[in-house]
Design a protein around this motif. Structure first.
Motif, PDB file in Angstrom:
ATOM      1  N   LEU A 235       0.834  -1.195   0.000  1.00  0.00           N
ATOM      2  CA  LEU A 235       0.000   0.000   0.000  1.00  0.00           C
ATOM      3  C   LEU A 235       0.871   1.247   0.000  1.00  0.00           C
ATOM      4  O   LEU A 235       1.799   1.364   0.803  1.00  0.00           O
ATOM      5  N   THR A 236       0.549   2.176  -0.902  1.00  0.00           N
ATOM      6  CA  THR A 236       1.239   3.464  -0.969  1.00  0.00           C
ATOM      7  C   THR A 236       0.195   4.567  -0.920  1.00  0.00           C
ATOM      8  O   THR A 236      -0.758   4.560  -1.705  1.00  0.00           O
ATOM      9  N   ILE A 237       0.388   5.521  -0.021  1.00  0.00           N
ATOM     10  CA  ILE A 237      -0.596   6.576   0.200  1.00  0.00           C
ATOM     11  C   ILE A 237      -0.031   7.922  -0.238  1.00  0.00           C
ATOM     12  O   ILE A 237       1.115   8.256   0.067  1.00  0.00           O
ATOM     13  N   ILE A 238      -0.857   8.680  -0.953  1.00  0.00           N
ATOM     14  CA  ILE A 238      -0.546  10.077  -1.267  1.00  0.00           C
ATOM     15  C   ILE A 238      -1.189  10.941  -0.184  1.00  0.00           C
ATOM     16  O   ILE A 238      -2.406  10.923  -0.003  1.00  0.00           O
ATOM     17  N   ARG A 239      -0.382  11.687   0.547  1.00  0.00           N
ATOM     18  CA  ARG A 239      -0.895  12.505   1.650  1.00  0.00           C
ATOM     19  C   ARG A 239      -0.315  13.914   1.563  1.00  0.00           C
ATOM     20  O   ARG A 239       0.718  14.139   0.934  1.00  0.00           O
ATOM     21  N   ALA A 240      -0.995  14.858   2.198  1.00  0.00           N
ATOM     22  CA  ALA A 240      -0.485  16.224   2.295  1.00  0.00           C
ATOM     23  C   ALA A 240       0.389  16.358   3.532  1.00  0.00           C
ATOM     24  O   ALA A 240       0.230  15.629   4.515  1.00  0.00           O
ATOM     25  N   ASN A 241       1.305  17.297   3.507  1.00  0.00           N
ATOM     26  CA  ASN A 241       2.171  17.507   4.669  1.00  0.00           C
ATOM     27  C   ASN A 241       1.391  18.011   5.877  1.00  0.00           C
ATOM     28  O   ASN A 241       1.851  17.898   7.013  1.00  0.00           O
ATOM     29  N   LYS A 242       0.191  18.554   5.661  1.00  0.00           N
ATOM     30  CA  LYS A 242      -0.648  19.027   6.758  1.00  0.00           C
ATOM     31  C   LYS A 242      -1.758  18.041   7.089  1.00  0.00           C
ATOM     32  O   LYS A 242      -2.812  18.423   7.602  1.00  0.00           O
ATOM     33  N   SER A 243      -1.524  16.770   6.795  1.00  0.00           N
ATOM     34  CA  SER A 243      -2.536  15.743   7.035  1.00  0.00           C
ATOM     35  C   SER A 243      -2.920  15.694   8.509  1.00  0.00           C
ATOM     36  O   SER A 243      -2.078  15.819   9.393  1.00  0.00           O
ATOM     37  N   TRP A 244      -4.221  15.471   8.785  1.00  0.00           N
ATOM     38  CA  TRP A 244      -4.707  15.459  10.161  1.00  0.00           C
ATOM     39  C   TRP A 244      -4.323  14.165  10.873  1.00  0.00           C
ATOM     40  O   TRP A 244      -3.825  14.188  11.993  1.00  0.00           O
ATOM     41  N   TYR A 245      -4.602  13.039  10.231  1.00  0.00           N
ATOM     42  CA  TYR A 245      -4.439  11.746  10.887  1.00  0.00           C
ATOM     43  C   TYR A 245      -3.486  10.805  10.160  1.00  0.00           C
ATOM     44  O   TYR A 245      -2.989   9.848  10.758  1.00  0.00           O
ATOM     45  N   ILE A 246      -3.253  11.011   8.885  1.00  0.00           N
ATOM     46  CA  ILE A 246      -2.468  10.058   8.089  1.00  0.00           C
ATOM     47  C   ILE A 246      -0.992  10.261   8.403  1.00  0.00           C
ATOM     48  O   ILE A 246      -0.392  11.261   7.997  1.00  0.00           O
TER      49      ILE A 246
END
Length: 526
Positions: free
Chosen positions: A52-63
């Protein structure tokens, strides 16, 4: 002897269940409570050997950036949708709803939310464009050879990413941008299918049907405005011939987070897979301090209260009224609350920063669940058969709760009435003293659990099905590729209407000519 071993090994291979080899899954998640249920699905996929590979933002709340069961690519952005934005919106909604007339409450929850929805998706727009502008990131994504994209389409970036990388698309879905997902793909007669925020059931009076149509038109306006935000991305990165709405509804499999024990029966499509309650599971033992508190309730039992991730505190007067109502009951209360300690709080109420909600709902001493009506909490209450006192805040929460109330398992209070005339205390006593509420929820629980395959196993099968077959094009209806006038046969109706009109006119003129010929006076011959 060697032949016997060989035959035994061959037989063992034949008898082993067929599994899908570990695949590469690219995940484009949505934040907030949407991530909570996506995370549960990802853990199950990891346990079956998938990468699994996730694209997330640097300001992610929980990821989190670091995890034992997924890897991440972090996209640096300045103003993506932030947790503080949602908390501020929820606080404003509470203040508005408390003093609002029912009509103003309805307008505020529909028309008034339009600007907030658009603002939220503008933040996602920045996230998606920053991601697609990162050539090194795109190169890595292409080199990894992913098998599919898994996304929650409440944000529109996942569908665009799947098209950009030319990958099959699977949805973990309840909402499509700003509306309920069924309306994007399946026939949805407004005469008996309530639109989210209409606060109607599937049995509507004439004026409720009028309201349902009005809410649908408002919802379509919201979707149109949000679609224009994502259409700009499509025009820039995919070319002008790619319509975002068509991309959005072209997913291979829709893993729908409802079932027809919770939702009303309605038309559906072959590529819609129902996994309502997939996050629910049998209760685990409680932490010792909670178990001791629960057991101290004796025969009266326990009430638990949680208003979701973003409501950690309430206005002081409302919190005091709720605490005073709890103080008048013989039950013990566990209340997830981070605000200032209410002055009316009694010894029977325990304030906690966090609670193991599923485990508490599965405890035999829990009698009532006071909840805001989020999908996850409502389905956990249904799974464990616990009746609900609902205090909905915004969006789908009232509609979720009305499905339980309509089936006799819940009582709904609005923010404008919860702290007036002892309404909260009256609702609690009604559910505690009337056995039918618990009986109805227990009946729904039995219906929900009586399935040939668990919702989670059903979801995992179809994700792996898409990986094995490189998509599920054979399940996509032709309606996805039709224009609205072809889908509704408007062109056929016009053609047939024109043909009938032409025949009538031709017949009319023929009869007129015959009449003129027969009635014309004979001219005497000279």
């Amino acid at each position: 002897m060697r032949l016997i071993y060989l035959c035994s090994a061959l037989l063992l291979l034949i008898l082993l269940p067929r599994t899908c080899q570990g695949g590469n899954i690219l995940v484009f998640p949505t934040e907030g409570s949407h991530w909570i249920n996506m995370d549960i699905l990802l853990q199950a996929l990891h346990s079956r050997g998938h990468n699994l590979t996730i694209i997330r933002a640097n300001k992610s709340w929980y990821i989190k950036d670091n995890s034992t069961y997924y890897s991440t690519y972090t996209v640096p952005v300045d103003s993506t949708l932030e947790k503080e934005f949602i908390i501020r919106v929820v606080s404003e909604i509470i203040d508005f709803e408390r003093g609002a007339h029912p009509l103003m409450s309805f307008l505020g929850s529909t028309v008034g939310m339009l600007g907030t929805i658009v603002e939220a998706h503008e933040g996602v727009h920045e996230f998606v464009t920053t991601m697609l502008d990162d050539r090194e990131l795109i190169r890595k994504l292409n080199d990894t050879k992913f098998d599919l994209v898994l996304t929650d389409p409440w944000w529109g970036g996942g569908a665009i990413l799947a098209k950009y990388l030319n990958l099959p698309l699977v949805y973990n879905v309840r909402w499509l941008i700003a509306g309920e997902a069924h309306f994007g793909i399946a026939p949805s007669p407004l005469s008996y299918i309530p639109v989210t925020q209409s606060r109607c059931t599937d049995k509507m009076t004439f004026f409720q049907r009028v309201k349902n149509v009005i809410v649908h038109l408002i919802s379509q306006t919201q979707i149109y405005l949000v679609n224009q935000i994502y259409q700009k991305i499509c025009d820039k990165y995919l070319g002008p011939n790619n319509d975002f709405y068509q991309l959005m509804i072209d997913a291979d499999i829709w893993l729908m987070r409802v079932d027809f024990v919770f939702d009303y029966p309605r038309p559906t499509m072959p590529n819609v897979v129902y996994m309502g309650g997939f996050q629910c599971k049998p209760a685990k033992p409680l932490p010792q301090h909670l178990e001791e508190f629960v057991q101290s309730s004796g025969e009266h039992g326990v009430i638990i209260m949680s208003l979701g991730t973003f409501v950690s505190e309430l206005p002081a007067d409302m919190a005091n009224e709720i605490a005073a109502a709890f103080a008048k009951l013989p039950q013990k209360v566990i209340w997830r609350y981070k605000g200032s300690r209410p002055s009316t709080l009694a010894n029977n109420t325990l304030l906690v920063d966090w609670m193991p909600q599923n485990d508490l709902l599965g405890h035999p001493k829990v009698k009532v669940f006071v909840a805001h009506g989020g999908t996850n909490g409502v389905q956990e209450a249904l799974y464990h058969g616990v009746p609900v006192v609902g205090i909905p805040l915004f969006f789908d929460q009232y509609d979720n709760l009305i499905r339980l109330e309509d089936r006799g398992g819940a009582k709904i209070l609005t923010l404008s009435t919860v702290d007036k005339d002892n309404n909260f205390l009256r609702a609690l006593r009604q559910i505690l003293n009337e056995p039918s509420y618990r009986m109805n929820m227990q009946r729904l629980s039995r219906l929900h659990r009586d399935q040939p395959i668990t919702p989670m196993d059903n979801a995992l099968f179809w994700i792996e099905f898409v990986m094995r077959h490189k998509g599920a094009a054979h399940l996509k209806p032709a309606s996805l590729r039709m224009s609205w006038y072809s889908y509704h046969s408007v062109d056929v109706a016009l053609f047939l209407g024109g043909a009938v009109l032409l025949m009538l006119l031709s017949t009319f003129f023929l009869i007129r000519c015959l009449c003129n010929a027969m009635c014309k006076p004979k001219v005497k011959r000279e």
